[in-house]
Every structure is written in C-alpha cells, then in structure tokens.
Scaffold this motif. Sequence first.
Motif, mmCIF file in Angstrom:
data_model
loop_
_atom_site.group_PDB
_atom_site.id
_atom_site.type_symbol
_atom_site.label_atom_id
_atom_site.label_comp_id
_atom_site.label_asym_id
_atom_site.label_seq_id
_atom_site.Cartn_x
_atom_site.Cartn_y
_atom_site.Cartn_z
ATOM 1 N N PRO A 199 -0.256 -1.040 -5.822
ATOM 2 C CA PRO A 199 -0.552 0.000 -5.143
ATOM 3 C C PRO A 199 -1.403 1.050 -5.892
ATOM 4 O O PRO A 199 -1.885 0.905 -7.346
ATOM 5 N N ALA A 200 -1.985 1.816 -5.281
ATOM 6 C CA ALA A 200 -3.060 2.776 -5.710
ATOM 7 C C ALA A 200 -2.503 3.611 -6.742
ATOM 8 O O ALA A 200 -1.317 3.736 -7.013
ATOM 9 N N ASN A 201 -3.345 4.153 -7.676
ATOM 10 C CA ASN A 201 -3.108 5.283 -8.707
ATOM 11 C C ASN A 201 -2.018 4.708 -9.682
ATOM 12 O O ASN A 201 -1.361 5.220 -10.308
ATOM 13 N N GLY A 228 2.766 3.716 -7.192
ATOM 14 C CA GLY A 228 1.916 3.021 -8.144
ATOM 15 C C GLY A 228 2.441 3.266 -9.329
ATOM 16 O O GLY A 228 2.098 3.853 -10.336
ATOM 17 N N ALA A 254 0.826 -1.201 0.191
ATOM 18 C CA ALA A 254 0.122 0.084 -0.092
ATOM 19 C C ALA A 254 0.806 1.174 0.046
ATOM 20 O O ALA A 254 0.345 2.292 -0.595
ATOM 21 N N ARG A 299 -9.024 1.758 -1.144
ATOM 22 C CA ARG A 299 -8.438 3.021 -1.283
ATOM 23 C C ARG A 299 -6.925 2.902 -1.660
ATOM 24 O O ARG A 299 -6.509 3.632 -2.614
ATOM 25 N N ASP A 300 -6.391 1.943 -0.986
ATOM 26 C CA ASP A 300 -4.708 1.929 -1.011
ATOM 27 C C ASP A 300 -4.382 1.010 -2.284
ATOM 28 O O ASP A 300 -2.957 0.757 -2.396
ATOM 29 N N PHE A 301 -5.243 0.247 -3.040
ATOM 30 C CA PHE A 301 -4.958 -0.694 -3.942
ATOM 31 C C PHE A 301 -5.572 -0.621 -5.250
ATOM 32 O O PHE A 301 -6.822 0.068 -5.534
ATOM 33 N N THR A 302 -4.949 -0.905 -6.479
ATOM 34 C CA THR A 302 -5.467 -1.117 -7.761
ATOM 35 C C THR A 302 -5.778 -2.445 -7.886
ATOM 36 O O THR A 302 -4.720 -3.478 -8.197
ATOM 37 N N GLY A 326 -12.410 -5.352 -9.009
ATOM 38 C CA GLY A 326 -12.911 -4.402 -8.097
ATOM 39 C C GLY A 326 -14.146 -4.592 -7.391
ATOM 40 O O GLY A 326 -14.457 -4.476 -6.143
#
Length: 325
Positions: free
Chosen positions: A259-261, A86, A82, A115-118, A303
């Motif tokens: 990770p996010a983004n 990203g 996390a 929120r913290d992952f893709t 998701g």
Amino acid sequence: MRTGSCLGRLALLPILMFVAPAAWAQAYPAKPVRIVVPFPPGGTSDILARTIGPRLSAEWGQPVVVDNRPGAAGNIAAEHVARAPGDGYTLFITTVGIHAIHPSLYSKLPFDPLRDFTPVTNLVMLPSVLAVHPSIPVRSVKELMALAKKRPGDLSYSSAGSGSQPHLTAELFKTMTGVDLLHVPYKGAAQQLTDLVAGHVALTFATAPSAVPFIKGGQMRAIGVSSGKRASALPDVPTIAEAGVPGYEAVGWNGMVAPANLPAPVLEKVNATVVKVFNLPEVRDRMISLAADPVTTTPAQFGAYIKAEIAKWAKVVKDSGAKAE
C-alpha cells in the motif's frame, strides 16, 4: 528550570525522529505478514507467493500468510490492498494486467496504480504460451491461423479474465494475424487451463509457469511462445514471431507492491529480504524450470518500469480495440 527542561526536550526531537524509523525497521515485522494474491490458487501469482512465503517467514521469524482474493481480473484484490494500512504487513503480488493494462482497459478503476501503491520489486518476466487442446488438428502457428480463417469465430480461447495478460496477448495476436477467435474469460489461470484440458475451449495463451506442467504432461500442445526468444523450459517450441507472425512479442511480468506511504526503512527491509530469498538458487531454478525469468529490482527501478509499461500497454489496448467484458 521548566524552560530549560522544555528546551532540552526540543533538542532531543531531531534525534528521536532519526532513531524512530530505524527502530521501526529493526522491529519489523512484529506480527504475521500477509501476501495478497489476486487470483485463485494454481496461477503464476500464487506460485510466486507460495514459493517465497515460507522463506520470508524463516528470514523474519514471523508467519507469512498467502491470502487469495480472486475476482474482477485482479481488481478486487488490488482495491483491498490499496485501502490497507501502509505498514508493511500487507504485500501484494501484482501483474502486468492489474498495474499496466487495466488503466487503459477500464474507464474507471477503484484504485490508482501509481498513487495507491508503493513499488517493492519486480519478480519475473513472463512469456505466454500459445497452447491448443490435443484434439485440435494443428501443430504450428501457421496451421492454427489457417484453421481459424477457415472457421471464423468458431475457435474459442480461454483467459484468466478480461483484461488479464493472456487476454491482451491473444488480442494482439488477433490484431496482427486477422483471425477471429472467441474469448472465454475465467476467474484465474487454474480455470483457464483446466477447461482447456477438459476440451471446453480450443486454445489458450497462458502465462508459462502455470502452463508448463500441463504441456509437459501432454494435456495440451504448445505451438508458440510470446517472447522474443524461446523459453528455456520449452526449447523446442518456437516463438510466435519465428513461427509465422513477424514482430509479435508480448511479455508480461509479476512483481510485488505494498500500500501507499510505506515508511522508507520498512520498504528497504522488505525489498532487501524479498530480493535475497528470490535469488536463492533453489528459487531461481524453480522459476527458470517454469519458463519464468527472475528479475529483481530496486523500488525506484520498479516504479519507473510500471510507468513505462502503462504507456506501452495503452497503445496495445487502443490498437486491438480490446474492452473489459
């Protein structure tokens, strides 16, 4: 002249903004990629990473390194991922425990599973196998229930850690049957199974890919599977529902997140490559031989599935009264 030059640069900006992401995806990966595994070697997550890692490396022309980071039922690895950039160079084999069970089981987590992952793709659906040490005098689920009721709190079961899929699968079994079993959590599936083989615990609910080799080797006896249908790798083992616990079903999963983004072009490339290698005949055959059902998805599908699973397992945690130990 200067004004015209500035206007010309400004006119190029939309074109550059369109070209840059495409070039980024084309260049990816330009260095080694890491697949973080939340448990020690030997468990399902590790098997998945080490099965697809070399094939991803061949596709991308870059080393793909498996990084085992066990501890806290997978939460240590999840927090590490996390906090990683990203950029596509850190990928994570997550589990139903980490992404769907832990939000209800733990009062506070060092990461947010949404929120913290893709999300990248789901990989496998996983039944658990209810297996006993050969010294335990039971050969069916009904015989196990009878013995456990005769010896409440005496029979111990191992899990891959508090809050893991095996733990909650066992807690659901306890809730639905009224038996009292002693939970002995370990740091991963390898210890969970080796201590059963050694006779230190009486039984376990283990994810099928990690348990099947021991069952076929005669080191433990399978008496039930947690899915709604029998596992193809263990056709003679009944489902727990048909063996005496009507309505029982607990199927887990392993998937890949980042990770996010994560930039969309990189996400598309990672998803496409992972889905491609995971659907190679030799990979699918290996998963099926271990009683894991291959299921790949789009990022959006995965998701949405994670969100639905968080809600589903919240009810299981509440009904069972399970707590992180």
